[in-house]
Design a protein around this motif. Structure first.
Motif, PDB file in Angstrom:
ATOM      1  N   UNK A 254      -1.779  13.757   8.359  1.00 17.54           N
ATOM      2  CA  UNK A 254      -1.441  13.219   7.041  1.00 17.54           C
ATOM      3  C   UNK A 254       0.063  13.360   6.874  1.00 17.54           C
ATOM      4  N   UNK A 255       0.752  12.233   6.963  1.00 21.80           N
ATOM      5  CA  UNK A 255       2.210  12.210   7.031  1.00 21.80           C
ATOM      6  C   UNK A 255       2.792  11.886   5.655  1.00 21.80           C
ATOM      7  N   UNK A 256       3.863  12.572   5.310  1.00 20.82           N
ATOM      8  CA  UNK A 256       4.546  12.390   4.018  1.00 20.82           C
ATOM      9  C   UNK A 256       3.621  12.609   2.815  1.00 20.82           C
ATOM     10  N   UNK A 257       2.841  13.689   2.827  1.00 20.98           N
ATOM     11  CA  UNK A 257       1.963  13.930   1.685  1.00 20.98           C
ATOM     12  C   UNK A 257       2.759  14.455   0.485  1.00 20.98           C
ATOM     13  N   UNK A 258       2.475  13.934  -0.694  1.00 21.87           N
ATOM     14  CA  UNK A 258       3.069  14.523  -1.887  1.00 21.87           C
ATOM     15  C   UNK A 258       2.197  15.700  -2.328  1.00 21.87           C
ATOM     16  N   UNK A 259       2.556  16.345  -3.426  1.00 25.75           N
ATOM     17  CA  UNK A 259       1.829  17.540  -3.852  1.00 25.75           C
ATOM     18  C   UNK A 259       0.363  17.240  -4.147  1.00 25.75           C
ATOM     19  N   UNK A 260       0.105  16.066  -4.736  1.00 27.27           N
ATOM     20  CA  UNK A 260      -1.276  15.703  -5.051  1.00 27.27           C
ATOM     21  C   UNK A 260      -2.090  15.495  -3.775  1.00 27.27           C
ATOM     22  N   UNK A 261      -1.493  14.850  -2.794  1.00 23.32           N
ATOM     23  CA  UNK A 261      -2.185  14.640  -1.527  1.00 23.32           C
ATOM     24  C   UNK A 261      -2.462  15.970  -0.824  1.00 23.32           C
ATOM     25  N   UNK A 262      -1.523  16.889  -0.891  1.00 27.12           N
ATOM     26  CA  UNK A 262      -1.733  18.208  -0.299  1.00 27.12           C
ATOM     27  C   UNK A 262      -2.891  18.924  -0.975  1.00 27.12           C
TER      28      UNK A 262
ATOM     29  N   UNK B  39       6.336   3.706  11.859  1.00 23.75           N
ATOM     30  CA  UNK B  39       6.459   2.472  11.076  1.00 23.75           C
ATOM     31  C   UNK B  39       5.446   2.441   9.933  1.00 23.75           C
ATOM     32  N   UNK B  40       4.217   2.847  10.219  1.00 22.96           N
ATOM     33  CA  UNK B  40       3.187   2.848   9.180  1.00 22.96           C
ATOM     34  C   UNK B  40       3.483   3.867   8.089  1.00 22.96           C
ATOM     35  N   UNK B  41       4.129   4.977   8.463  1.00 26.66           N
ATOM     36  CA  UNK B  41       4.405   6.048   7.510  1.00 26.66           C
ATOM     37  C   UNK B  41       5.750   5.904   6.812  1.00 26.66           C
ATOM     38  N   UNK B  42       6.495   4.886   7.136  1.00 29.00           N
ATOM     39  CA  UNK B  42       7.836   4.726   6.570  1.00 29.00           C
ATOM     40  C   UNK B  42       7.767   4.522   5.056  1.00 29.00           C
ATOM     41  N   UNK B  43       8.258   5.484   4.309  1.00 27.35           N
ATOM     42  CA  UNK B  43       8.335   5.368   2.857  1.00 27.35           C
ATOM     43  C   UNK B  43       7.031   5.570   2.118  1.00 27.35           C
TER      44      UNK B  43
ATOM     45  N   UNK C 282       6.116  13.670  15.445  1.00 33.45           N
ATOM     46  CA  UNK C 282       6.070  12.740  14.321  1.00 33.45           C
ATOM     47  C   UNK C 282       7.389  12.747  13.536  1.00 33.45           C
ATOM     48  N   UNK C 283       8.022  13.907  13.463  1.00 33.99           N
ATOM     49  CA  UNK C 283       9.357  14.046  12.865  1.00 33.99           C
ATOM     50  C   UNK C 283       9.383  13.711  11.370  1.00 33.99           C
ATOM     51  N   UNK C 284       8.298  13.974  10.687  1.00 37.61           N
ATOM     52  CA  UNK C 284       8.222  13.839   9.233  1.00 37.61           C
ATOM     53  C   UNK C 284       7.334  14.957   8.712  1.00 37.61           C
ATOM     54  N   UNK C 285       7.449  15.307   7.437  1.00 37.13           N
ATOM     55  CA  UNK C 285       6.533  16.302   6.886  1.00 37.13           C
ATOM     56  C   UNK C 285       5.086  15.844   7.084  1.00 37.13           C
ATOM     57  N   UNK C 286       4.235  16.724   7.553  1.00 35.06           N
ATOM     58  CA  UNK C 286       2.859  16.313   7.842  1.00 35.06           C
ATOM     59  C   UNK C 286       1.902  17.496   7.820  1.00 35.06           C
ATOM     60  N   UNK C 287       0.667  17.199   7.466  1.00 42.34           N
ATOM     61  CA  UNK C 287      -0.444  18.128   7.579  1.00 42.34           C
ATOM     62  C   UNK C 287      -1.353  17.644   8.697  1.00 42.34           C
TER      63      UNK C 287
ATOM     64  N   UNK D  44       0.835  -1.208   0.000  1.00 45.66           N
ATOM     65  CA  UNK D  44       0.000   0.000   0.000  1.00 45.66           C
ATOM     66  C   UNK D  44       0.867   1.253   0.000  1.00 45.66           C
ATOM     67  N   UNK D  45       0.461   2.243  -0.781  1.00 47.33           N
ATOM     68  CA  UNK D  45       1.180   3.523  -0.767  1.00 47.33           C
ATOM     69  C   UNK D  45       0.418   4.606  -0.007  1.00 47.33           C
ATOM     70  N   UNK D  46      -0.725   4.241   0.548  1.00 43.76           N
ATOM     71  CA  UNK D  46      -1.494   5.106   1.444  1.00 43.76           C
ATOM     72  C   UNK D  46      -2.073   4.211   2.536  1.00 43.76           C
ATOM     73  N   UNK D  47      -1.786   4.546   3.803  1.00 41.14           N
ATOM     74  CA  UNK D  47      -2.251   3.727   4.920  1.00 41.14           C
ATOM     75  C   UNK D  47      -2.989   4.614   5.910  1.00 41.14           C
TER      76      UNK D  47
END
Length: 233
Positions: free
Chosen positions: A206-214, A156-160, A187-192, A121-124
Motif C-alpha cells: 500500500x503505497x502513499x497511504x494517508x493517515x486514514x488509509x493507515x 507510475x500507478x502510485x504517482x500522486x 518502491x522508494x515511496x512511503x508504503x505499508x 482515481x485517488x486509489x488504484x
C-alpha cells in the motif's frame, strides 16, 4: 489476474482489503488480465466458502457474492458488483501474439491506456498474477511478462495517489520477510505491506497511504487475522 481465479481465497482477501480502503475514494482497478492457463491448480483454493461460520462474518456481502461467483461464472467481470463504482481496466496484458521485438512497445501502449483509464482515481489497485519484478529490459520481450508488474509501472500507478499492488511471494533467497523488505526499499515511496499467508503467501503493498488509509489497513489486518493477515513490521 486470470478469469479462472475469480472467487478464490486470494480474491476474498484482496477484495476485502479494497472494500475496507475504498469508501469515500474513487477506486480504479487495473486487473493485469492474462489468458487462463491450465498447467497448474491455481484458483482451486475455494474451500473457505464451505466455512461460512468462520469467514462470512469478515465481510458478509463479499462472502455471499463470491460464493455465487464460484457457483455460476468465474470471471473478472463477475467480481465488479462488489467494487461498485470502481473504474475497471481489464484489457489483456498478453503480448505473445506479437513478435518479441514489438512486445515492449505493446506493453508501453497498454500501460498508457491503463493510466488514462485511472486518471481520476485517488486509489488504484494493480493485480498482476505474479507481482513485482525489476525493470530489466531483457524480460520485457518474454511471452509471460504480462504476469508481472515492473517497478516502473508500480511507480507510475502510485504517482500522486495511493496505490495497492499485489505481489505473490517467491522463493527469493532470504525468505519472504527479506523479500518484502527488498520491495519496500525499491518502491522508494512511503508504503505499508500487508501479508496474507492463508493457502499461499501473498503481499499487498500500500503505497502513499494517508493517515486514514493507515488506520483502515490496521483495522483490516486485525479483523482478518484468522486468515493469517498481518501488517509487515
Amino acid at each position: 489476474m486470470q478469469d479462472r481465479y475469480a472467487g478464490d481465497i486470494g480474491d476474498f482477501i484482496k477484495l476485502g482489503l479494497l472494500r475496507a480502503l475504498s469508501p469515500e475514494r474513487k477506486l480504479g482497478v487495473v486487473w493485469y488480465r492474462f489468458p487462463d492457463e491450465i498447467h497448474n491448480g491455481d484458483g482451486r483454493h475455494i474451500g473457505y466458502l464451505d466455512q461460512a461460520d468462520r469467514y462470512a462474518v469478515l465481510d458478509p456481502p463479499l462472502f455471499n457474492h463470491l460464493k455465487t461467483v464460484v457457483a455460476t461464472e468465474r470471471s473478472i467481470t463477475s467480481l465488479l458488483p462488489v467494487v461498485d463504482g470502481a473504474v475497471s481496466f481489464d484489457e489483456s496484458t498478453d503480448q505473445s501474439h506479437l513478435h518479441h521485438g514489438l512486445r515492449r512497445q505493446g506493453r508501453s501502449d497498454w500501460m498508457s491506456r491503463a493510466l488514462l483509464a485511472a486518471t481520476d482515481c485517488d486509489l488504484v489497485f494493480a493485480d498482476p498474477d505474479n507481482g513485482i519484478v525489476d525493470d530489466d529490459d531483457r524480460r520485457k520481450g518474454r511471452a509471460k511478462f504480462g504476469k508481472h508488474i515492473p517497478l516502473s509501472e508500480v511507480r507510475a500507478l502510485a504517482d500522486g495517489r495511493c496505490a495497492v499492488i499485489y505481489h505473490h511471494n517467491t522463493r527469493r533467497k532470504g525468505g519472504h520477510g527479506a523479500e518484502v523488505d527488498h520491495w519496500l526499499a525499491e518502491i522508494q515511496s512511503p508504503a505499508l505491506a500487508v501479508r496474507a499467508k492463508a493457502y499461499s503467501p501473498r503481499t499487498f503493498f500500500i503505497i502513499n497511504p494517508d493517515d486514514e488509509a493507515k488506520k483502515r489497513t490496521e483495522e483490516f489486518c486485525e479483523r482478518w487475522r484468522c486468515l493469517q493477515v498481518h501488517l509487515h513490521r
